[in-house]
Scaffold this active site. Structure first.
Site, PDB file in Angstrom:
ATOM      1  N   ASP A 104     -11.723 -25.047   2.333  1.00 56.04           N
ATOM      2  CA  ASP A 104     -12.354 -26.005   1.412  1.00 56.04           C
ATOM      3  C   ASP A 104     -12.678 -27.313   2.133  1.00 56.04           C
ATOM      4  OD1 ASP A 104     -12.037 -24.152  -0.574  1.00 56.04           O
ATOM      5  OD2 ASP A 104     -10.181 -25.028  -1.357  1.00 56.04           O
TER       6      ASP A 104
HETATM    7  N1  URA Z   1      -6.850 -21.736  -0.287  1.00 54.62           N
HETATM    8  C1  URA Z   1      -7.432 -22.802  -0.876  1.00 54.62           C
HETATM    9  O1  URA Z   1      -7.257 -23.056  -2.061  1.00 54.62           O
HETATM   10  N2  URA Z   1      -8.243 -23.586  -0.128  1.00 54.62           N
HETATM   11  C2  URA Z   1      -8.466 -23.376   1.202  1.00 54.62           C
HETATM   12  O2  URA Z   1      -9.191 -24.135   1.833  1.00 54.62           O
HETATM   13  C3  URA Z   1      -7.835 -22.262   1.789  1.00 54.62           C
HETATM   14  C4  URA Z   1      -7.035 -21.460   1.040  1.00 54.62           C
END
Ligand code: URA
Length: 230
Positions: free
Chosen positions: A102
């Site tokens: 993310d």
């Molecule tokens: N899980 C999440 O919620 N975000 C990420 O960036 C990676 C795994």
């Protein structure tokens, strides 16, 4: 693709000729004479018949990046910098990300042009753990570990997550190991307990550990040994 198919797809050889070439060991893939019609030819393979090069083979490329906050795990974005903007490499359009993170998640990101390699790394079937350091808004309860180990039902995908391991490091910090990479998986797992994830950092994917020498935004090529481990 199998070497016999690769050769038969060329206008110059019919199937009978291909069989003969293989039997006579006149076909060379990456410097080795091959006779097995199933032998795998990839876009990265160098293929010759006698001394004639039929495919030069592209170099396979593998990079490890320490993703900083505030950049998108995509090859292009109209608004924000992308992880590929951090790479000073030619032909970046050929590269893809093995396991997105993310916007504000930091840590280990692997980038390659080798689709088979990245699939092995990310497919849940290969069961390679992805390990995250998680910081949360509320205290992490003792029941989280049991729930994560059993798996959580994700209604949107209509699936139950594979068993995950949680190790508490402090009241609001933990190390979580998961083997899938569902959309926002870690945040949704903690979301099950209405506990917001405030920091998320990927430390490891399978045997590949983020190099402590890499500052956020820095990257390096993988070593041959690291590439072989996947
Ligand atoms: N899980 C999440 O919620 N975000 C990420 O960036 C990676 C795994």
């Amino acid at each position: 693709m199998r070497v016999d198919r690769f050769l038969s797809n060329l206008p110059r050889f019919n199937r009978r000729q291909v069989r003969l070439l293989l039997v006579e060991r006149r076909v060379w893939v990456d410097g080795v004479a091959v006779s097995d019609p199933h032998h795998e030819v990839r876009e990265f393979s160098h293929v010759c018949v006698d001394n004639q090069v039929l495919q030069a083979g592209k170099p396979a490329r593998y990079f490890m990046l320490n993703k900083p906050k505030g950049c998108v795990s995509a090859t292009a974005d109209p608004q924000h910098p992308t992880v590929l903007d951090l790479l000073d490499e030619p032909d970046k359009a050929e590269l893809h990300i093995a396991g997105r993170l993310d916007f504000n998640t930091t840590g280990l990101m692997l980038i390659t042009n080798d689709g088979q390699w990245s699939r092995r790394l990310t497919q849940p079937q290969t069961k390679l753990p992805k390990v995250y350091l998680v910081g949360t808004e509320q205290d992490i309860g003792a029941q989280y570990a049991t729930t994560f180990a059993k798996g959580l039902y994700f209604a949107f995908e209509d699936l139950t997550t594979q068993p995950a391991e949680l190790a508490l490091l402090g009241p609001r910090t933990a190390r979580l190991s998961i083997i899938e990479g569902r959309y926002h998986q870690v945040k949704r797992m903690f979301g099950h307990f209405n506990n917001k994830v405030v920091s998320l950092h990927r430390e490891r994917m399978g045997p590949l550990v983020l190099d402590a020498e890499l500052a956020p935004g820095e990257y390096r090529t993988l070593t041959d040994e690291e590439i072989r481990q996947i």
